[in-house]
Design an enzyme around this catalytic site. Structure first.
Site, PDB file in Angstrom:
ATOM      1  N   ARG A 118       0.799  -1.216   0.000  1.00  0.00           N
ATOM      2  CA  ARG A 118       0.000   0.000   0.000  1.00  0.00           C
ATOM      3  C   ARG A 118       0.840   1.279   0.000  1.00  0.00           C
ATOM      4  O   ARG A 118       1.915   1.332   0.602  1.00  0.00           O
ATOM      5  CB  ARG A 118      -0.939   0.008   1.206  1.00  0.00           C
ATOM      6  CG  ARG A 118      -1.990  -1.093   1.142  1.00  0.00           C
ATOM      7  CD  ARG A 118      -2.735  -1.275   2.447  1.00  0.00           C
ATOM      8  NE  ARG A 118      -3.764  -2.297   2.310  1.00  0.00           N
ATOM      9  CZ  ARG A 118      -3.542  -3.611   2.458  1.00  0.00           C
ATOM     10  NH1 ARG A 118      -2.319  -4.050   2.781  1.00  0.00           N
ATOM     11  NH2 ARG A 118      -4.527  -4.466   2.299  1.00  0.00           N
ATOM     12  N   HIS A 143      -0.673  -2.561  -4.694  1.00  0.00           N
ATOM     13  CA  HIS A 143      -0.080  -3.506  -5.655  1.00  0.00           C
ATOM     14  C   HIS A 143       0.042  -2.965  -7.082  1.00  0.00           C
ATOM     15  O   HIS A 143      -0.143  -3.692  -8.054  1.00  0.00           O
ATOM     16  CB  HIS A 143      -0.875  -4.810  -5.671  1.00  0.00           C
ATOM     17  CG  HIS A 143      -0.748  -5.615  -4.423  1.00  0.00           C
ATOM     18  ND1 HIS A 143       0.370  -5.584  -3.610  1.00  0.00           N
ATOM     19  CD2 HIS A 143      -1.611  -6.498  -3.833  1.00  0.00           C
ATOM     20  CE1 HIS A 143       0.198  -6.413  -2.593  1.00  0.00           C
ATOM     21  NE2 HIS A 143      -0.994  -6.972  -2.694  1.00  0.00           N
ATOM     22  N   HIS A 215       2.944 -12.982  -5.270  1.00  0.00           N
ATOM     23  CA  HIS A 215       1.782 -13.011  -4.392  1.00  0.00           C
ATOM     24  C   HIS A 215       1.101 -14.383  -4.401  1.00  0.00           C
ATOM     25  O   HIS A 215      -0.125 -14.483  -4.425  1.00  0.00           O
ATOM     26  CB  HIS A 215       0.790 -11.923  -4.826  1.00  0.00           C
ATOM     27  CG  HIS A 215      -0.119 -11.439  -3.747  1.00  0.00           C
ATOM     28  ND1 HIS A 215      -1.155 -12.197  -3.256  1.00  0.00           N
ATOM     29  CD2 HIS A 215      -0.145 -10.270  -3.056  1.00  0.00           C
ATOM     30  CE1 HIS A 215      -1.799 -11.510  -2.318  1.00  0.00           C
ATOM     31  NE2 HIS A 215      -1.205 -10.339  -2.170  1.00  0.00           N
ATOM     32  N   SER A 216       1.888 -15.448  -4.345  1.00  0.00           N
ATOM     33  CA  SER A 216       1.304 -16.789  -4.314  1.00  0.00           C
ATOM     34  C   SER A 216       0.607 -17.069  -2.987  1.00  0.00           C
ATOM     35  O   SER A 216       1.092 -16.686  -1.922  1.00  0.00           O
ATOM     36  CB  SER A 216       2.382 -17.854  -4.545  1.00  0.00           C
ATOM     37  OG  SER A 216       2.783 -17.877  -5.899  1.00  0.00           O
ATOM     38  N   TYR A 217      -0.535 -17.730  -3.090  1.00  0.00           N
ATOM     39  CA  TYR A 217      -1.264 -18.235  -1.924  1.00  0.00           C
ATOM     40  C   TYR A 217      -0.914 -19.712  -1.786  1.00  0.00           C
ATOM     41  O   TYR A 217      -1.170 -20.510  -2.692  1.00  0.00           O
ATOM     42  CB  TYR A 217      -2.768 -18.128  -2.119  1.00  0.00           C
ATOM     43  CG  TYR A 217      -3.373 -16.756  -2.077  1.00  0.00           C
ATOM     44  CD1 TYR A 217      -4.300 -16.419  -1.084  1.00  0.00           C
ATOM     45  CD2 TYR A 217      -3.081 -15.799  -3.038  1.00  0.00           C
ATOM     46  CE1 TYR A 217      -4.913 -15.169  -1.056  1.00  0.00           C
ATOM     47  CE2 TYR A 217      -3.680 -14.549  -3.018  1.00  0.00           C
ATOM     48  CZ  TYR A 217      -4.588 -14.240  -2.029  1.00  0.00           C
ATOM     49  OH  TYR A 217      -5.190 -13.000  -2.012  1.00  0.00           O
ATOM     50  N   GLN A 319       5.292  -9.939   4.270  1.00  0.00           N
ATOM     51  CA  GLN A 319       3.890  -9.758   4.655  1.00  0.00           C
ATOM     52  C   GLN A 319       3.228 -11.121   4.787  1.00  0.00           C
ATOM     53  O   GLN A 319       3.222 -11.916   3.840  1.00  0.00           O
ATOM     54  CB  GLN A 319       3.153  -8.932   3.585  1.00  0.00           C
ATOM     55  CG  GLN A 319       1.716  -8.584   3.948  1.00  0.00           C
ATOM     56  CD  GLN A 319       1.569  -7.197   4.527  1.00  0.00           C
ATOM     57  OE1 GLN A 319       2.542  -6.461   4.659  1.00  0.00           O
ATOM     58  NE2 GLN A 319       0.348  -6.810   4.865  1.00  0.00           N
ATOM     59  N   GLU A 347       4.704 -12.621   1.416  1.00  0.00           N
ATOM     60  CA  GLU A 347       5.120 -11.683   0.380  1.00  0.00           C
ATOM     61  C   GLU A 347       6.402 -10.969   0.815  1.00  0.00           C
ATOM     62  O   GLU A 347       6.372 -10.093   1.675  1.00  0.00           O
ATOM     63  CB  GLU A 347       4.013 -10.668   0.114  1.00  0.00           C
ATOM     64  CG  GLU A 347       2.660 -11.280  -0.205  1.00  0.00           C
ATOM     65  CD  GLU A 347       1.514 -10.320   0.070  1.00  0.00           C
ATOM     66  OE1 GLU A 347       1.561  -9.169  -0.437  1.00  0.00           O
ATOM     67  OE2 GLU A 347       0.581 -10.714   0.804  1.00  0.00           O
TER      68      GLU A 347
END
Length: 382
Positions: A118, A143, A215-217, A319, A347
């Site tokens: 952000r 992002h 930004h993989s989950y 993150q 992240e």
């Protein structure tokens, strides 16, 4: 830049043992060859975006680990790794077709940039000039904006010898409000040590902020929620935020808070204390290594599958986000329903709103400099 045509290269050989018995009445007997998984890269056409060809690349190592990544947003669509019994399964959230990604998703597997995380009120001042960006997350910029790096088609250069694909993108001066022509190169490499290495490089012709991440989950069980996943984070402090998740500037100790992951614990532990705001984990941790070299940032362990994920980085922060925005409405690879807490992100990054916080590590890149960053995801099981 010219995209080279891909040829599958086989690096693993299959050995065949033939044993013969020559004694009277004994027939020749052939032993079945031992099968090994090939180390290779393959590509397939995946559609078009803005009139540009989109490809899906599949990287495989000799251990059978598979990573699928697209040149659209550098999205990692699938990672197949072995559990403790040796069974392969997908451990990231994603879709099996381009149309679902274009329909909208919460940054599944994508690169986030020009500035990840952000920026307060979508504004910053650099060298005396104020820049305005898209406000796309409450009152803030998130992002990279409405059409950040995650929605661009990148040029791809596969390298079969290295089991890698290098991607290139020119983010033009003024794109999403950012200054400078920024040339970005990102390389994804799948190693024989079961590591997915991501190397970022960038140059600019005008001072500009840059902070990129993947930004993989992850879901190391493959389905369901991830609240039982045990997390360790190599951080004694975190960036305290206001009610819009913008850092106040204070680097607060994690000790005595639900954010203390200095000893591994399930993500469910302490979640009740975060129920009202932000409703789960969405926090930047100040890594003890300070981003001076490639060091361990975090480790995740899923007790049921035995899978382990280790994250190392040259970045000063990470993150932790545990999918608090998922609600079961998205259906992914293999028909898996993505429920609340159904995936977690680690992240690696510079701190949120660093461009407006002089006390934070700088995200400013200037002409003549080269931005460099590396993150390594290592897969194992126990």
């Amino acid at each position: 830049m010219k995209t080279s045509r891909l040829k599958s290269v086989v690096c693993a050989c299959t050995s065949v043992a033939l044993l013969a018995c020559f004694s009277a009445g004994c027939a020749t007997k052939q032993i079945e060859p031992r099968k090994k998984v090939m180390t290779q890269i393959s590509e397939q056409n995946w559609g078009t975006v803005d009139g540009k060809a989109v490809k899906l690349f599949t990287l495989t190592n000799s251990k059978g680990t598979v990573v699928k990544v697209s040149n659209y947003g550098l999205i990692i669509t699938e990672i197949d790794t072995a559990d403790r019994s040796g069974k392969l399964g997908n451990i990231v959230l994603g879709f099996d077709n381009l149309a679902q990604y274009q329909a909208g998703h919460p940054f599944f597997g994508a690169i986030a940039g020009r500035v990840a995380n952000r920026i307060a009120k979508g504004k910053f001042t650099l060298d005396g000039q104020t820049y305005s960006l898209a406000v796309n997350n409450g009152p803030n910029h998130l992002h990279g904006g409405k059409k950040g790096f995650d929605k661009q088609v990148w040029q791809a250069e596969p390298n079969a010898a290295q089991n890698a694909v290098t991607f290139h993108y020119l983010s033009k001066d003024g794109e999403e409000g950012y200054p400078g022509n920024l040339e970005v190169t990102v390389t994804y490499t799948l190693t024989e040590e079961n590591e997915l290495r991501i190397d970022y490089r960038a140059k600019t012709d005008k001072a500009t902020p840059i902070n990129v991440t993947n930004h993989s989950y992850f879901n190391l069980a493959g389905s369901g929620d991830t609240l039982g996943t045990e997390i360790y984070i190599n951080a004694d402090r975190y960036t305290k935020t206001d009610e819009t998740l913008i850092p106040t500037g204070e680097l607060a100790p994690v000790k005595g808070t639900p954010l203390d992951f200095t000893k591994a614990k399930p993500m469910a532990n302490g979640l009740e204390e975060l129920k009202t705001f932000p409703g789960g984990y969405d926090h930047n941790f100040v890594l003890n290594g300070g981003g001076k070299k490639l060091e361990l940032a975090a480790r995740a362990y899923e007790p049921k599958s035995g899978r382990v994920l280790e994250v190392s980085t040259t970045e000063p922060g990470v993150q932790l986000y545990n999918g608090i925005g998922l609600d079961g409405s998205l259906i992914g690879v293999g028909g898996v329903k993505y429920v609340k807490h159904g995936g977690f992100c680690l992240e690696t990054q510079h701190f949120p709103d660093a461009i407006n916080k002089p006390s934070f590590p700088s995200v400013v890149l200037r002409p003549g400099e080269t931005f460099k960053s590396t993150t390594v995801f290592k897969f194992a099981a126990k």
